[in-house]
Design a protein around this motif. Sequence first.
Motif, PDB file in Angstrom:
ATOM      1  N   HIS A  27     -11.510   3.973  -2.110  1.00 20.05           N
ATOM      2  CA  HIS A  27     -11.548   5.438  -2.137  1.00 20.05           C
ATOM      3  C   HIS A  27     -10.701   6.016  -0.999  1.00 20.05           C
ATOM      4  O   HIS A  27     -10.028   7.032  -1.179  1.00 20.05           O
ATOM      5  CB  HIS A  27     -12.985   5.936  -2.017  1.00 20.05           C
ATOM      6  CG  HIS A  27     -13.861   5.492  -3.140  1.00 20.05           C
ATOM      7  ND1 HIS A  27     -13.778   6.034  -4.401  1.00 20.05           N
ATOM      8  CD2 HIS A  27     -14.824   4.536  -3.197  1.00 20.05           C
ATOM      9  CE1 HIS A  27     -14.671   5.443  -5.187  1.00 20.05           C
ATOM     10  NE2 HIS A  27     -15.309   4.534  -4.479  1.00 20.05           N
ATOM     11  N   ILE A  28     -10.753   5.375   0.149  1.00 24.91           N
ATOM     12  CA  ILE A  28      -9.935   5.833   1.276  1.00 24.91           C
ATOM     13  C   ILE A  28      -8.465   5.655   0.931  1.00 24.91           C
ATOM     14  O   ILE A  28      -7.652   6.546   1.174  1.00 24.91           O
ATOM     15  CB  ILE A  28     -10.310   5.073   2.569  1.00 24.91           C
ATOM     16  CG1 ILE A  28     -11.760   5.363   2.958  1.00 24.91           C
ATOM     17  CG2 ILE A  28      -9.357   5.458   3.708  1.00 24.91           C
ATOM     18  CD1 ILE A  28     -12.292   4.478   4.064  1.00 24.91           C
ATOM     19  N   GLU A  29      -8.120   4.506   0.361  1.00 28.85           N
ATOM     20  CA  GLU A  29      -6.724   4.263  -0.023  1.00 28.85           C
ATOM     21  C   GLU A  29      -6.255   5.308  -1.027  1.00 28.85           C
ATOM     22  O   GLU A  29      -5.144   5.829  -0.913  1.00 28.85           O
ATOM     23  CB  GLU A  29      -6.551   2.867  -0.605  1.00 28.85           C
ATOM     24  CG  GLU A  29      -5.104   2.568  -0.974  1.00 28.85           C
ATOM     25  CD  GLU A  29      -4.886   1.148  -1.439  1.00 28.85           C
ATOM     26  OE1 GLU A  29      -3.706   0.780  -1.606  1.00 28.85           O
ATOM     27  OE2 GLU A  29      -5.862   0.403  -1.642  1.00 28.85           O
ATOM     28  N   SER A  30      -7.097   5.631  -1.983  1.00 29.14           N
ATOM     29  CA  SER A  30      -6.742   6.652  -2.971  1.00 29.14           C
ATOM     30  C   SER A  30      -6.529   8.007  -2.300  1.00 29.14           C
ATOM     31  O   SER A  30      -5.604   8.742  -2.644  1.00 29.14           O
ATOM     32  CB  SER A  30      -7.849   6.747  -4.018  1.00 29.14           C
ATOM     33  OG  SER A  30      -7.578   7.763  -4.938  1.00 29.14           O
ATOM     34  N   SER A  31      -7.366   8.324  -1.331  1.00 22.97           N
ATOM     35  CA  SER A  31      -7.255   9.592  -0.615  1.00 22.97           C
ATOM     36  C   SER A  31      -5.986   9.650   0.231  1.00 22.97           C
ATOM     37  O   SER A  31      -5.288  10.657   0.256  1.00 22.97           O
ATOM     38  CB  SER A  31      -8.496   9.790   0.256  1.00 22.97           C
ATOM     39  OG  SER A  31      -8.398  10.968   1.001  1.00 22.97           O
ATOM     40  N   LEU A  36       0.701   5.421   3.132  1.00 24.33           N
ATOM     41  CA  LEU A  36       0.060   5.802   4.389  1.00 24.33           C
ATOM     42  C   LEU A  36      -1.088   4.841   4.710  1.00 24.33           C
ATOM     43  O   LEU A  36      -1.240   4.403   5.846  1.00 24.33           O
ATOM     44  CB  LEU A  36      -0.456   7.240   4.311  1.00 24.33           C
ATOM     45  CG  LEU A  36      -1.125   7.799   5.556  1.00 24.33           C
ATOM     46  CD1 LEU A  36      -0.163   7.795   6.737  1.00 24.33           C
ATOM     47  CD2 LEU A  36      -1.630   9.205   5.279  1.00 24.33           C
ATOM     48  N   TYR A  37      -1.877   4.489   3.714  1.00 24.28           N
ATOM     49  CA  TYR A  37      -2.992   3.563   3.912  1.00 24.28           C
ATOM     50  C   TYR A  37      -2.471   2.216   4.423  1.00 24.28           C
ATOM     51  O   TYR A  37      -3.047   1.639   5.344  1.00 24.28           O
ATOM     52  CB  TYR A  37      -3.738   3.384   2.593  1.00 24.28           C
ATOM     53  CG  TYR A  37      -4.961   2.511   2.657  1.00 24.28           C
ATOM     54  CD1 TYR A  37      -6.166   3.011   3.135  1.00 24.28           C
ATOM     55  CD2 TYR A  37      -4.934   1.189   2.215  1.00 24.28           C
ATOM     56  CE1 TYR A  37      -7.306   2.229   3.174  1.00 24.28           C
ATOM     57  CE2 TYR A  37      -6.071   0.396   2.249  1.00 24.28           C
ATOM     58  CZ  TYR A  37      -7.248   0.922   2.732  1.00 24.28           C
ATOM     59  OH  TYR A  37      -8.376   0.141   2.774  1.00 24.28           O
ATOM     60  N   GLY A  38      -1.379   1.737   3.841  1.00 21.69           N
ATOM     61  CA  GLY A  38      -0.805   0.461   4.269  1.00 21.69           C
ATOM     62  C   GLY A  38      -0.366   0.479   5.720  1.00 21.69           C
ATOM     63  O   GLY A  38      -0.530  -0.509   6.445  1.00 21.69           O
ATOM     64  N   ASP A  43      -5.019  -3.955   7.205  1.00 20.60           N
ATOM     65  CA  ASP A  43      -6.054  -4.917   6.811  1.00 20.60           C
ATOM     66  C   ASP A  43      -7.410  -4.260   7.083  1.00 20.60           C
ATOM     67  O   ASP A  43      -7.948  -4.355   8.186  1.00 20.60           O
ATOM     68  CB  ASP A  43      -5.910  -6.211   7.612  1.00 20.60           C
ATOM     69  CG  ASP A  43      -6.912  -7.275   7.219  1.00 20.60           C
ATOM     70  OD1 ASP A  43      -7.927  -6.948   6.570  1.00 20.60           O
ATOM     71  OD2 ASP A  43      -6.695  -8.450   7.574  1.00 20.60           O
ATOM     72  N   PRO A  44      -7.988  -3.588   6.072  1.00 17.34           N
ATOM     73  CA  PRO A  44      -9.193  -2.796   6.326  1.00 17.34           C
ATOM     74  C   PRO A  44     -10.375  -3.615   6.835  1.00 17.34           C
ATOM     75  O   PRO A  44     -11.105  -3.157   7.707  1.00 17.34           O
ATOM     76  CB  PRO A  44      -9.501  -2.151   4.972  1.00 17.34           C
ATOM     77  CG  PRO A  44      -8.766  -2.965   3.969  1.00 17.34           C
ATOM     78  CD  PRO A  44      -7.576  -3.537   4.669  1.00 17.34           C
ATOM     79  N   PHE A 154      -1.050  13.925   8.148  1.00 15.65           N
ATOM     80  CA  PHE A 154      -0.359  12.709   8.582  1.00 15.65           C
ATOM     81  C   PHE A 154       1.015  12.654   7.959  1.00 15.65           C
ATOM     82  O   PHE A 154       1.224  13.129   6.839  1.00 15.65           O
ATOM     83  CB  PHE A 154      -1.133  11.457   8.147  1.00 15.65           C
ATOM     84  CG  PHE A 154      -2.487  11.327   8.778  1.00 15.65           C
ATOM     85  CD1 PHE A 154      -2.636  10.693   9.979  1.00 15.65           C
ATOM     86  CD2 PHE A 154      -3.607  11.833   8.135  1.00 15.65           C
ATOM     87  CE1 PHE A 154      -3.897  10.561  10.566  1.00 15.65           C
ATOM     88  CE2 PHE A 154      -4.861  11.707   8.708  1.00 15.65           C
ATOM     89  CZ  PHE A 154      -5.010  11.075   9.929  1.00 15.65           C
ATOM     90  N   LYS A 155       1.949  12.046   8.689  1.00 14.90           N
ATOM     91  CA  LYS A 155       3.290  11.831   8.175  1.00 14.90           C
ATOM     92  C   LYS A 155       3.820  10.532   8.764  1.00 14.90           C
ATOM     93  O   LYS A 155       3.733  10.312   9.983  1.00 14.90           O
ATOM     94  CB  LYS A 155       4.209  12.986   8.597  1.00 14.90           C
ATOM     95  CG  LYS A 155       5.635  12.826   8.127  1.00 14.90           C
ATOM     96  CD  LYS A 155       6.493  13.991   8.590  1.00 14.90           C
ATOM     97  CE  LYS A 155       7.918  13.831   8.143  1.00 14.90           C
ATOM     98  NZ  LYS A 155       8.749  14.950   8.623  1.00 14.90           N
TER      99      LYS A 155
END
Length: 158
Positions: A27-31, A36-38, A43-44, A154-155
Amino acid sequence: MIRRLIDTDVPAVVEMGIRAWTPVFPHIESSYGSELYGVMVHDPVENQRHAIDGVCRDDSVNVFVAENDNAIVGFAAIKGARGDQIAEVYMIAVDPGAQRHGIARQLMEASEQYARENGISIVMVETGADEGHGPARELYSSCGYHHVEVARYFKIVN
């Protein structure tokens, strides 16, 4: 039973926290979006393992654990010291098999009691706006916390 963390609890708290938060990572990755998540998370599981361990070993953070049948089923970490106006429940997690049984509420109450005993006037908690954090938002509202809008941008620049 809610009690203070002791050093020998840390490995169990870390592993329980990973179990609790792993279902939320997608869900965080989708958000955030995959790019950006990567960059931010990479590595969550390892990031979360390091974060939980660090909080548990930080002398400026007070950690409470929930124990049931000699197993750790939840924890909450509150940052704030005597003389502070605001304390923050920085982390809170409940083992997936123990969720929806009032444990998180008891951990929030222990955190609030700590604040009261130390003359702290306000307790705040921050969480995600994504679907995975929906139960957390419900908990905080049901405990009397007021939602205050915050915008965070974020950018990736390199």
